[in-house]
Design a protein around this motif. Structure first.
Motif, PDB file in Angstrom:
ATOM      1  N   ARG A 199       0.828  -1.207   0.000  1.00 59.57           N
ATOM      2  CA  ARG A 199       0.000   0.000   0.000  1.00 59.57           C
ATOM      3  C   ARG A 199       0.862   1.257   0.000  1.00 59.57           C
ATOM      4  NH1 ARG A 199      -2.729  -2.723   4.007  1.00 59.57           N
ATOM      5  NH2 ARG A 199      -4.670  -3.652   3.310  1.00 59.57           N
ATOM      6  N   PHE A 200       2.171   1.060   0.181  1.00 59.82           N
ATOM      7  CA  PHE A 200       3.028   2.224   0.408  1.00 59.82           C
ATOM      8  C   PHE A 200       2.972   3.262  -0.713  1.00 59.82           C
ATOM      9  CE2 PHE A 200       6.950   4.592   0.518  1.00 59.82           C
ATOM     10  CZ  PHE A 200       7.021   4.953   1.838  1.00 59.82           C
ATOM     11  N   PRO A 201       3.071   2.859  -2.003  1.00 59.98           N
ATOM     12  CA  PRO A 201       3.012   3.875  -3.062  1.00 59.98           C
ATOM     13  C   PRO A 201       1.742   4.715  -2.988  1.00 59.98           C
ATOM     14  CG  PRO A 201       3.732   1.792  -3.954  1.00 59.98           C
ATOM     15  CD  PRO A 201       3.290   1.515  -2.551  1.00 59.98           C
ATOM     16  N   ALA A 202       0.603   4.064  -2.713  1.00 57.95           N
ATOM     17  CA  ALA A 202      -0.657   4.804  -2.629  1.00 57.95           C
ATOM     18  C   ALA A 202      -0.632   5.785  -1.465  1.00 57.95           C
ATOM     19  CB  ALA A 202      -1.816   3.826  -2.480  1.00 57.95           C
ATOM     20  N   VAL A 203      -0.125   5.307  -0.303  1.00 48.59           N
ATOM     21  CA  VAL A 203      -0.073   6.178   0.877  1.00 48.59           C
ATOM     22  C   VAL A 203       0.843   7.376   0.615  1.00 48.59           C
ATOM     23  CG1 VAL A 203       0.694   6.310   3.274  1.00 48.59           C
ATOM     24  CG2 VAL A 203      -0.605   4.322   2.490  1.00 48.59           C
ATOM     25  N   LEU A 204       2.007   7.086   0.016  1.00 53.21           N
ATOM     26  CA  LEU A 204       2.950   8.175  -0.257  1.00 53.21           C
ATOM     27  C   LEU A 204       2.348   9.177  -1.237  1.00 53.21           C
ATOM     28  CD1 LEU A 204       5.835   9.272   0.151  1.00 53.21           C
ATOM     29  CD2 LEU A 204       6.492   8.003  -1.888  1.00 53.21           C
ATOM     30  N   ALA A 205       1.685   8.662  -2.291  1.00 62.29           N
ATOM     31  CA  ALA A 205       1.094   9.552  -3.288  1.00 62.29           C
ATOM     32  C   ALA A 205       0.019  10.427  -2.651  1.00 62.29           C
ATOM     33  CB  ALA A 205       0.498   8.727  -4.432  1.00 62.29           C
ATOM     34  N   LEU A 206      -0.825   9.831  -1.786  1.00 63.28           N
ATOM     35  CA  LEU A 206      -1.879  10.610  -1.128  1.00 63.28           C
ATOM     36  C   LEU A 206      -1.263  11.662  -0.198  1.00 63.28           C
ATOM     37  CD1 LEU A 206      -4.646   7.979  -0.313  1.00 63.28           C
ATOM     38  CD2 LEU A 206      -4.716   9.857  -1.949  1.00 63.28           C
ATOM     39  N   THR A 207      -0.208  11.267   0.524  1.00 58.12           N
ATOM     40  CA  THR A 207       0.431  12.213   1.434  1.00 58.12           C
ATOM     41  C   THR A 207       1.006  13.407   0.669  1.00 58.12           C
ATOM     42  OG1 THR A 207       1.046  10.316   2.781  1.00 58.12           O
ATOM     43  CG2 THR A 207       2.113  12.398   3.298  1.00 58.12           C
ATOM     44  N   VAL A 208       1.729  13.102  -0.420  1.00 59.93           N
ATOM     45  CA  VAL A 208       2.323  14.190  -1.198  1.00 59.93           C
ATOM     46  C   VAL A 208       1.225  15.058  -1.818  1.00 59.93           C
ATOM     47  CG1 VAL A 208       3.708  14.695  -3.247  1.00 59.93           C
ATOM     48  CG2 VAL A 208       4.473  12.967  -1.639  1.00 59.93           C
ATOM     49  N   GLY A 209       0.170  14.410  -2.352  1.00 57.78           N
ATOM     50  CA  GLY A 209      -0.924  15.172  -2.952  1.00 57.78           C
ATOM     51  C   GLY A 209      -1.622  16.063  -1.938  1.00 57.78           C
ATOM     52  N   LEU A 210      -1.860  15.505  -0.736  1.00 63.39           N
ATOM     53  CA  LEU A 210      -2.521  16.272   0.317  1.00 63.39           C
ATOM     54  C   LEU A 210      -1.647  17.459   0.746  1.00 63.39           C
ATOM     55  CD1 LEU A 210      -5.261  15.489   1.580  1.00 63.39           C
ATOM     56  CD2 LEU A 210      -4.007  14.803   3.630  1.00 63.39           C
ATOM     57  N   LEU A 231      -0.569  23.338   0.646  1.00 61.77           N
ATOM     58  CA  LEU A 231       0.289  24.464   0.276  1.00 61.77           C
ATOM     59  C   LEU A 231      -0.438  25.404  -0.679  1.00 61.77           C
ATOM     60  CD1 LEU A 231       3.846  22.915  -0.056  1.00 61.77           C
ATOM     61  CD2 LEU A 231       2.932  24.396   1.726  1.00 61.77           C
ATOM     62  N   VAL A 232      -1.211  24.825  -1.636  1.00 65.19           N
ATOM     63  CA  VAL A 232      -1.998  25.664  -2.549  1.00 65.19           C
ATOM     64  C   VAL A 232      -2.967  26.528  -1.743  1.00 65.19           C
ATOM     65  CG1 VAL A 232      -3.812  25.604  -4.302  1.00 65.19           C
ATOM     66  CG2 VAL A 232      -1.784  24.182  -4.578  1.00 65.19           C
ATOM     67  N   ALA A 233      -3.645  25.885  -0.773  1.00 69.27           N
ATOM     68  CA  ALA A 233      -4.588  26.632   0.060  1.00 69.27           C
ATOM     69  C   ALA A 233      -3.864  27.735   0.825  1.00 69.27           C
ATOM     70  CB  ALA A 233      -5.290  25.671   1.021  1.00 69.27           C
ATOM     71  N   ALA A 234      -2.686  27.410   1.364  1.00 74.60           N
ATOM     72  CA  ALA A 234      -1.926  28.397   2.128  1.00 74.60           C
ATOM     73  C   ALA A 234      -1.535  29.586   1.245  1.00 74.60           C
ATOM     74  CB  ALA A 234      -0.688  27.750   2.726  1.00 74.60           C
ATOM     75  N   VAL A 235      -1.095  29.283   0.015  1.00 70.72           N
ATOM     76  CA  VAL A 235      -0.700  30.349  -0.908  1.00 70.72           C
ATOM     77  C   VAL A 235      -1.898  31.237  -1.235  1.00 70.72           C
ATOM     78  CG1 VAL A 235       0.038  30.799  -3.280  1.00 70.72           C
ATOM     79  CG2 VAL A 235       1.266  29.131  -1.897  1.00 70.72           C
ATOM     80  N   LEU A 236      -3.077  30.604  -1.491  1.00 76.60           N
ATOM     81  CA  LEU A 236      -4.274  31.367  -1.832  1.00 76.60           C
ATOM     82  C   LEU A 236      -4.696  32.256  -0.667  1.00 76.60           C
ATOM     83  CD1 LEU A 236      -6.439  28.833  -3.878  1.00 76.60           C
ATOM     84  CD2 LEU A 236      -5.211  30.865  -4.696  1.00 76.60           C
ATOM     85  N   VAL A 237      -4.719  31.670   0.537  1.00 75.07           N
ATOM     86  CA  VAL A 237      -5.106  32.446   1.719  1.00 75.07           C
ATOM     87  C   VAL A 237      -4.166  33.633   1.893  1.00 75.07           C
ATOM     88  CG1 VAL A 237      -5.116  32.373   4.239  1.00 75.07           C
ATOM     89  CG2 VAL A 237      -6.266  30.575   2.935  1.00 75.07           C
ATOM     90  N   ASP A 238      -2.866  33.350   1.682  1.00 79.90           N
ATOM     91  CA  ASP A 238      -1.870  34.408   1.836  1.00 79.90           C
ATOM     92  C   ASP A 238      -2.091  35.507   0.799  1.00 79.90           C
ATOM     93  OD1 ASP A 238       0.389  35.304   3.286  1.00 79.90           O
ATOM     94  OD2 ASP A 238       1.599  34.936   1.491  1.00 79.90           O
ATOM     95  N   ALA A 239      -2.413  35.101  -0.466  1.00 78.98           N
ATOM     96  CA  ALA A 239      -2.595  36.080  -1.543  1.00 78.98           C
ATOM     97  C   ALA A 239      -3.828  36.939  -1.289  1.00 78.98           C
ATOM     98  CB  ALA A 239      -2.713  35.359  -2.888  1.00 78.98           C
ATOM     99  N   VAL A 240      -4.910  36.310  -0.817  1.00 77.75           N
ATOM    100  CA  VAL A 240      -6.147  37.048  -0.575  1.00 77.75           C
ATOM    101  C   VAL A 240      -6.011  37.915   0.683  1.00 77.75           C
ATOM    102  CG1 VAL A 240      -8.581  36.808   0.047  1.00 77.75           C
ATOM    103  CG2 VAL A 240      -7.602  35.383  -1.766  1.00 77.75           C
ATOM    104  N   GLY A 241      -5.476  37.302   1.746  1.00 80.74           N
ATOM    105  CA  GLY A 241      -5.369  38.012   3.015  1.00 80.74           C
ATOM    106  C   GLY A 241      -4.292  39.080   3.014  1.00 80.74           C
TER     107      GLY A 241
END
Lengths: 130, 123
Positions: free
Chosen positions: A102-113, A118-128
């Protein structure tokens, strides 16, 4: 667990089971291990790069936390790479099914999450930040 | 002009014939697996070098402890390189060597742990 770790470092133990396979299978297994090892090293390098080149983040110690998570992930990938290599080599020698993981799936989900966060953090930072 | 064997020389068989040496196979693995494996070792050595450089850069931030940790990272790199060199050069498939792979994986794990120590030291 300790027995498994001892097994990684004992080539005679690995050679004692089953029969010697076509060397190309072993080489393919070795290359897969190396690809995982590079993945782990890339995560370690990414963690170090975050610690060294990212400007301090608004949240206290967030930068260091991201770096440590990436470093730990990299170390885990390296350990898992050698474990999976040893189990695969054993399965090839014994003519068994290759170990599923299951490791590849877990790693892929972790990296994707992590990337989504980070995308959310960048957006919040840009708006705020306006 | 070159020291390569000319076409007149009988074909050598540097690699064991996986089909049992009946003579019908090609003189070498057409999939070039030994070559690809050696190149994979060299790529990995390059990656290790970059990560070691980043580790040393992280460690060199002032005090004596950082200097010692940087030295440790460089020493580990120097200890690992011969393994990469042994598996990354030569001709023919290197025999399965059960110790090299765990050793380089251990090296990467130690590097990760060292990175965690260095990042936490900087806090």
């Amino acid at each position: 667990m300790w027995q498994a770790i001892r097994r990684w470092f004992d080539p005679r133990e690995l050679r004692s089971v089953g029969s010697t396979p076509d060397y190309r299978f072993s080489l393919a297994n070795e290359r897969t291990f190396l690809a995982w090892l590079r993945t782990g090293l890339a995560l370690v390098g990414g963690g170090l790069a975050v610690a060294q080149f990212l400007p301090p983040l608004p949240l206290r110690h967030l930068r260091e936390a991201i770096a440590v998570v990436l470093l730990l992930l990299g170390g885990a990938v390296a350990v898992r790479a050698v474990d999976h290599w040893a189990r695969t080599e054993r399965a090839i020698r014994l003519g068994e099914e290759l170990p599923a993981s299951r490791f590849p799936a877990v790693l892929a989900l972790t990296v994707g999450l992590g990337a989504l966060l980070l995308v959310a953090a960048v957006l919040v930072d840009a708006v705020g930040g306006r | 002009m070159t020291d390569r064997p000319g076409p007149a020389e009988p074909a050598r068989r540097p690699y064991p014939d996986p089909d049992g040496g009946s003579g019908g196979g090609s003189p070498r693995d057409p999939g070039l697996q030994p070559e690809r494996t050696r190149l994979a070792w060299r790529r990995t050595a390059l990656t290790l070098t970059v990560v070691t450089a980043l580790t040393v850069r992280q460690a060199l931030s002032g005090d004596l402890g950082g200097l010692l940790l940087a030295g440790a990272a460089l020493a580990g790199w120097g200890a690992a390189l011969p393994i990469y060199w042994r598996r990354g050069t030569g001709t023919g498939p290197a025999p399965l060597d059960g110790r090299s792979l765990p050793a380089v994986a251990l090296g990467a794990t130690v590097l990760a742990a060292l990175g965690v120590v260095l990042v936490l030291r900087g806090l």
